[in-house]
Design a protein around this motif. Structure first.
Motif, PDB file in Angstrom:
ATOM      1  N   ALA A 275      65.594 -25.862 125.873  1.00 47.12           N
ATOM      2  CA  ALA A 275      64.967 -27.182 125.765  1.00 47.12           C
ATOM      3  C   ALA A 275      65.983 -28.287 126.035  1.00 47.12           C
ATOM      4  O   ALA A 275      65.680 -29.264 126.742  1.00 47.12           O
ATOM      5  CB  ALA A 275      64.352 -27.355 124.376  1.00 47.12           C
TER       6      ALA A 275
ATOM      7  N   VAL B 259      62.018 -32.718 120.907  1.00 51.46           N
ATOM      8  CA  VAL B 259      61.644 -31.674 121.863  1.00 51.46           C
ATOM      9  C   VAL B 259      62.035 -30.299 121.334  1.00 51.46           C
ATOM     10  O   VAL B 259      61.286 -29.319 121.479  1.00 51.46           O
ATOM     11  CB  VAL B 259      62.296 -31.946 123.234  1.00 51.46           C
ATOM     12  CG1 VAL B 259      62.114 -30.767 124.177  1.00 51.46           C
ATOM     13  CG2 VAL B 259      61.699 -33.204 123.856  1.00 51.46           C
TER      14      VAL B 259
ATOM     15  N   ALA C  49      59.592 -27.106 120.596  1.00 54.61           N
ATOM     16  CA  ALA C  49      59.827 -25.781 121.169  1.00 54.61           C
ATOM     17  C   ALA C  49      59.938 -24.710 120.093  1.00 54.61           C
ATOM     18  O   ALA C  49      59.490 -23.561 120.294  1.00 54.61           O
ATOM     19  CB  ALA C  49      61.098 -25.803 122.020  1.00 54.61           C
TER      20      ALA C  49
ATOM     21  N   ALA D 259      55.958 -22.497 128.334  1.00 57.37           N
ATOM     22  CA  ALA D 259      57.202 -23.209 128.039  1.00 57.37           C
ATOM     23  C   ALA D 259      58.290 -22.865 129.051  1.00 57.37           C
ATOM     24  O   ALA D 259      59.060 -23.741 129.477  1.00 57.37           O
ATOM     25  CB  ALA D 259      57.661 -22.877 126.620  1.00 57.37           C
TER      26      ALA D 259
ATOM     27  N   ALA E  61      60.292 -25.338 131.639  1.00 56.19           N
ATOM     28  CA  ALA E  61      61.747 -25.451 131.585  1.00 56.19           C
ATOM     29  C   ALA E  61      62.426 -25.048 132.890  1.00 56.19           C
ATOM     30  O   ALA E  61      63.417 -25.670 133.294  1.00 56.19           O
ATOM     31  CB  ALA E  61      62.289 -24.594 130.445  1.00 56.19           C
TER      32      ALA E  61
END
Length: 704
Positions: A379, A417, A421, A514, A518
């Motif tokens: 992240a 963030v 996550a 996710a 990323a």
């Protein structure tokens, strides 16, 4: 299909992203598949199928030049997935420790492999290696020793004779709970237990294998810190210095966890990075004072080498846990990039660190430590590499106050963030998470990184000449502030979110989304927000079980209509009750079933009626193991939809829907019952034929 393949080829050819990180994802995906699939034939068939796919793609590539990107990606992904399955399967077969058959009392002639001091729990923990009296096979046992027997002579390499009460490593107590049996399998423990009586030292460490000097240094350092600084600050300072968490009280552990600050107690990226960065800067400045060396050697390379050695030493000293090793590998790669003049923070660096950890410990993939560690780092790197945020942080002509404001805002955004996550991962594994972690970390991370850790290092250095007292006083004050933040944040209304067991499929969808966010570049990455949103809604809507039964049947939790947890036994603060509360996602004080107005209880049984979605369920629960007249018991079972007992019930007991007696629980393990869906979830459903799960039925079958 041809049109879809052409679109995939075009997308892969034009996408500006690193392929390397996706190979790390595929490698981890293969390891995860091995845990999800249940039987050896499934593992073999999957490996064979993936190899055939790779061969077919290779054959297609030889016949044509088009779709090269798609075929290359297919070949690489298939082979890396197969490699992941094969690696973790091989590791399981090579190091997996066969658990003992049943609880037993043994007299052991053993060698101490590890020692862990846990003064906050009034005990020490030893790992012993001993040969079985029957088959002569060496096995490892983890045993607890009361603190009053914690002789300093009990260290690594010492040979002892002890009497111990041993148990097979425990599977999850209820569905979704911590699986210690799996961890024990890969750690090599055949049993756990406690020492009974005195410990006889037979042979000193010199006559055995190894002194365990690193562990001794760790213990001495921890004891020295706690001797210089009392109370809770001393326990946390010992953790920062040596990785020893044994002196931290349960109340402080809970406060740190509920405030989202537990990562500060686990030696990980924050601590290793701080040590390496400080060493690099100090070494660079000091070496620059040496003119002869400055004119002949590139100082960044020398400073990077010194910082790498400091990071490795700190990693070994603090126990070389997965987050620490990951951080050390990543930090060394960053130092290498700095020495070579390359970009230090990249997704490729994270991928290399992940592959290195998974090659050494593939089983760590399914543990919260690996997942949380890499999720946080991913992240951070993805956020800071995104174009809008790079532009926001770019140097410009402005006042110091505005520059500080931008960086403070970015720090808060980064923490936010990271919390987004980590939240699903924390809820998936622990079923509870601190909601205000981003706010707490905004103050706690700078405090620990720039105040507490440098002060600990300064105090230890000054202790060499006996002048460390003032520095230790400052350390204590800084850690008092850290604990104050933890307790204040964790005490706020709504600070803790509880969640029941979440579907594995929902977690997989979230992780894939996710990773897409990323690892991809440009606007295409925004497509990852869709699966993340779907998975988040899926997790949020996951129902909690109406009835939860522990694997031994002695503890039962029932969700009442008014949102309270009814418990069969009033064992406040016990491990079983804690799991019942978390899996049922009910945080209020449990109510003993015998005291609830809707239940009728005798000395031997409780009966109650539960209403769900317009249907009434009659439940009968055993409270004792006293003999009951069979005809009366059979009649009571006939009037019940569900019967729960920690005893064997006769065949004449035939409830209308479910009989969860000892026979059922020994076969299926802990059980969750969803009445509205008329669904039963058991521990055995998610275990398959992996070596660490030994239900009673399989043990009996193997002994016949």
């Amino acid at each position: 299909m041809s049109r879809i393949a052409d679109r995939c080829e075009t997308g892969l050819a034009s996408a500006g992203f690193d392929r390397g990180p996706w190979l790390a994802v595929a490698f981890g995906g293969g390891i995860g598949l091995w845990f999800l699939l249940h039987t050896p034939w499934q593992w073999s068939a999957t490996i064979g199928g993936l190899v055939l796919v790779a061969l077919a793609a290779l054959a297609a590539w030889r016949d044509r030049d088009e779709r090269a990107y798609l075929l290359a990606a297919t070949i690489a992904t298939s082979l890396v997935l197969a490699a992941g399955i094969g690696l973790v399967w091989a590791r399981s077969e090579l190091i997996g420790a066969e658990p003992i058959e049943r609880p037993t009392f043994e007299r052991l002639d053993a060698r101490i492999l590890e020692r862990e001091d846990q003064p906050a729990r009034d005990r020490i923990r030893l790992v012993l290696a001993a040969r079985d009296a029957e088959d002569g096979i060496a096995r490892a046992y983890r045993v607890n020793v009361p603190l009053d027997q914690a002789d300093s002579a009990l260290r690594e390499g010492v040979r002892v004779r002890v009497s111990a009460r041993l148990m097979p490593p425990s599977p999850p107590i209820v569905p979704g709970a911590y699986d210690f049996a799996r961890r024990a399998w890969f750690d090599g423990y055949a049993a756990t237990g406690s020492v009974v009586g005195d410990i006889e030292i037979v042979e000193e460490a010199g006559g055995g294998g190894g002194e365990g000097w690193i562990a001794q240094v760790q213990r001495h350092l921890s004891a020295h810190v706690r001797d210089r600084l009392d109370g809770a600050p001393g326990a946390i300072a010992a953790t920062l210095a040596s990785g020893d968490r044994g002196a931290i009280s349960e109340a402080d552990e809970v406060a740190m966890r509920d405030a989202g600050l537990t990562h500060l107690l686990s030696i990980s990226g924050l601590h290793v990075s701080a040590i390496i960065a400080a060493t690099y800067l100090i070494a660079l400045k000091l070496l620059a004072l040496w003119q002869w060396l400055t004119l002949r050697v590139r100082l960044p390379i020398v400073a990077a080498a010194i910082a790498a050695l400091a990071g490795i030493a700190y990693t070994l000293l603090t126990g070389a846990q997965v987050p620490t090793v990951r951080s050390c590998i990543g930090a060394i790669l960053v130092l290498t990039a700095l020495a070579l003049g390359r970009e230090p923070l990249s997704l490729r660096l994270v991928a290399v660190a992940a592959i290195a950890v998974l090659l050494l410990w593939p089983e760590s993939l399914v543990g919260p430590s690996f997942q949380m560690s890499f999720a946080a780092v991913l992240a951070i790197v993805a956020l800071h590499n995104a174009k809008p945020f790079r532009e926001f942080l770019a140097p410009r002509e402005e006042s110091g106050l505005r520059r500080f404001g931008r960086r403070a805002l970015m720090l808060f955004l980064t923490g936010f963030v990271i919390e987004l996550a980590l939240m699903p991962i924390v809820l998936f594994h622990f079923h509870r998470a601190g909601i205000y972690g981003a706010v707490a970390n905004l103050f706690a991370i700078p405090l620990v990184t720039f105040v507490s850790m440098p002060l600990v290092a300064l105090a230890l250095a000054m202790d060499v000449v006996g002048l460390g007292a003032p520095a230790w006083w400052l350390v204590g004050k800084s850690l008092d502030v850290l604990l104050w933040i933890a307790h204040i944040v964790s005490a706020q209304p709504g600070a803790v979110k509880l969640a029941p067991k979440m579907p594995m499929a929902a977690m997989a969808v979230f992780v894939l989304g996710a990773l897409w966010l990323a690892l991809w570049h440009g606007r295409t990455r925004l497509w990852g927000a869709l699966p993340v949103a779907v998975a988040s809604g899926w997790m949020w809507a996951t129902p909690a079980p109406d009835i939860v039964i522990t694997r031994d049947g002695r503890d039962v939790g029932i969700a009442s209509a008014d949102g309270r947890l009814l418990v069969l036994r009033d064992s406040e603060g016990s491990y079983a009750q804690q799991n019942l509360r978390e899996i049922a996602a009910l945080d209020g004080e449990p109510v003993p079933l015998a005291e609830w107005l809707g239940a009728r209880c005798s000395r031997d049984f409780c009966s109650l009626r539960i209403e769900r979605d317009g249907r009434d369920w009659d439940v009968l629960i055993a409270r004792s193991r006293e003999l009951i007249e069979e005809r009366a018991l059979a009649a009571a079972c006939d009037r019940s939809d569900i019967v729960i007992a920690d005893r064997f019930l006769p065949r004449s007991c035939k409830p209308r829907w479910l009989k969860a007696d000892r026979r059922f629980l020994e076969r299926e393990g802990g059980t969750g019952i969803y009445l509205a869906e008329e669904h039963i979830d058991t521990v055995a459903e998610g275990q398959g034929e992996h070596g660490w799960f030994r239900p009673f039925v399989r043990r009996n079958a193997g002994s016949q």
